[in-house]
Design a protein around this motif. Sequence first.
Motif, mmCIF file in Angstrom:
data_model
loop_
_atom_site.group_PDB
_atom_site.id
_atom_site.type_symbol
_atom_site.label_atom_id
_atom_site.label_comp_id
_atom_site.label_asym_id
_atom_site.label_seq_id
_atom_site.Cartn_x
_atom_site.Cartn_y
_atom_site.Cartn_z
ATOM 1 N N ARG A 3 9.575 -0.689 2.507
ATOM 2 C CA ARG A 3 10.984 -0.907 3.206
ATOM 3 C C ARG A 3 12.167 -0.625 2.536
ATOM 4 N N LEU A 4 12.261 -0.898 1.175
ATOM 5 C CA LEU A 4 13.380 -0.293 0.409
ATOM 6 C C LEU A 4 13.290 1.280 0.426
ATOM 7 N N TYR A 5 12.188 1.893 -0.055
ATOM 8 C CA TYR A 5 12.175 3.275 0.289
ATOM 9 C C TYR A 5 12.661 4.043 1.752
ATOM 10 N N ALA A 6 11.946 3.278 2.727
ATOM 11 C CA ALA A 6 12.255 3.621 3.898
ATOM 12 C C ALA A 6 13.719 3.696 4.322
ATOM 13 N N ILE A 7 14.231 2.486 4.152
ATOM 14 C CA ILE A 7 15.770 2.322 4.305
ATOM 15 C C ILE A 7 16.746 3.159 3.644
ATOM 16 N N GLY A 8 16.242 3.391 2.257
ATOM 17 C CA GLY A 8 17.114 4.302 1.659
ATOM 18 C C GLY A 8 17.046 5.930 2.059
ATOM 19 N N TRP A 9 15.587 6.057 2.487
ATOM 20 C CA TRP A 9 15.380 7.623 2.764
ATOM 21 C C TRP A 9 16.074 7.818 4.198
ATOM 22 N N ALA A 55 8.656 23.285 -7.255
ATOM 23 C CA ALA A 55 9.016 22.015 -7.079
ATOM 24 C C ALA A 55 8.000 21.337 -6.898
ATOM 25 N N GLY A 56 6.662 21.761 -6.475
ATOM 26 C CA GLY A 56 5.392 21.047 -6.079
ATOM 27 C C GLY A 56 4.997 20.859 -7.481
ATOM 28 N N HIS A 57 5.043 21.899 -8.345
ATOM 29 C CA HIS A 57 4.322 21.705 -9.760
ATOM 30 C C HIS A 57 5.227 20.649 -10.531
ATOM 31 N N LEU A 58 6.595 20.689 -10.281
ATOM 32 C CA LEU A 58 7.334 19.964 -11.170
ATOM 33 C C LEU A 58 7.173 18.475 -10.626
ATOM 34 N N ALA A 59 7.041 18.292 -9.438
ATOM 35 C CA ALA A 59 6.464 16.847 -8.699
ATOM 36 C C ALA A 59 5.139 16.405 -9.438
ATOM 37 N N ARG A 112 9.607 13.342 -3.491
ATOM 38 C CA ARG A 112 9.753 12.226 -2.902
ATOM 39 C C ARG A 112 8.856 11.980 -1.717
ATOM 40 N N SER A 113 8.216 12.875 -1.355
ATOM 41 C CA SER A 113 6.825 13.130 -0.471
ATOM 42 C C SER A 113 5.700 12.296 -1.061
ATOM 43 N N VAL A 129 3.132 6.394 7.276
ATOM 44 C CA VAL A 129 3.414 7.742 7.772
ATOM 45 C C VAL A 129 4.008 7.889 9.023
ATOM 46 N N THR A 130 3.370 7.264 10.123
ATOM 47 C CA THR A 130 3.944 6.906 11.168
ATOM 48 C C THR A 130 5.433 6.325 11.212
ATOM 49 N N TRP A 131 5.701 5.129 10.432
ATOM 50 C CA TRP A 131 6.861 4.830 10.263
ATOM 51 C C TRP A 131 7.716 5.562 9.883
ATOM 52 N N ASN A 132 7.390 6.593 8.931
ATOM 53 C CA ASN A 132 8.336 7.473 8.134
ATOM 54 C C ASN A 132 8.750 8.675 9.102
ATOM 55 N N ALA A 133 7.800 9.213 9.793
ATOM 56 C CA ALA A 133 7.883 10.089 10.667
ATOM 57 C C ALA A 133 9.157 9.536 11.804
#
Length: 171
Positions: A3-9, A55-59, A112-113, A129-133
């Motif tokens: 919830r915190l992640y989703a609201i912030g995002w 960026a993917g390598h960094l993550a 982030r992903s 994932v559905t909520w995120n989209a």
Amino acid sequence: NFRLYAIGWMISVIGQQMQAAALAWEIFDRTGSYSALGWLGGVQAVPLLLLALPAGHLADTFDRRRITTLTSILASLCSLALALLSYRAPINWMFAVLVLSNTALVMGRPARSALLPQIVPLSVFSNAVTWNASIFQVATMLGPALAGLIIIFSVRTVYVIDALCALTFAA
């Protein structure tokens, strides 16, 4: 945690969308040039084309939370710089700040992903994932609409709001 992640995002995406609308408005208002709007899109695409793989390598190599936090803070600082440059500095300076801002966003996107699977149990991951989209879609509609209301009074305000939105996600 989700919830915190989703609201912030969601707040962050609303700010990004507000800024995108404000930038297009300001660039066209100042130049009257459609090609300047094309340059705006090009300047934003270059970091993605050059930095997506690194960026993917960094993550995969470093702490994803820290990457996400640092890139959100950098994007926030860039938004504040845009507010300072708005209607004062040459357009080229704004484009330079946009390259830096989009570099931060591109570098933070894979981290982030990749956070989502770490904060959501596998049993409800598809639901998350559905909520995120859905959250993303709502934010991409709300952002430009809110920007349109605020641009009437001040474009700079939109940039400051985006900075606050990015800091909210960083927090």
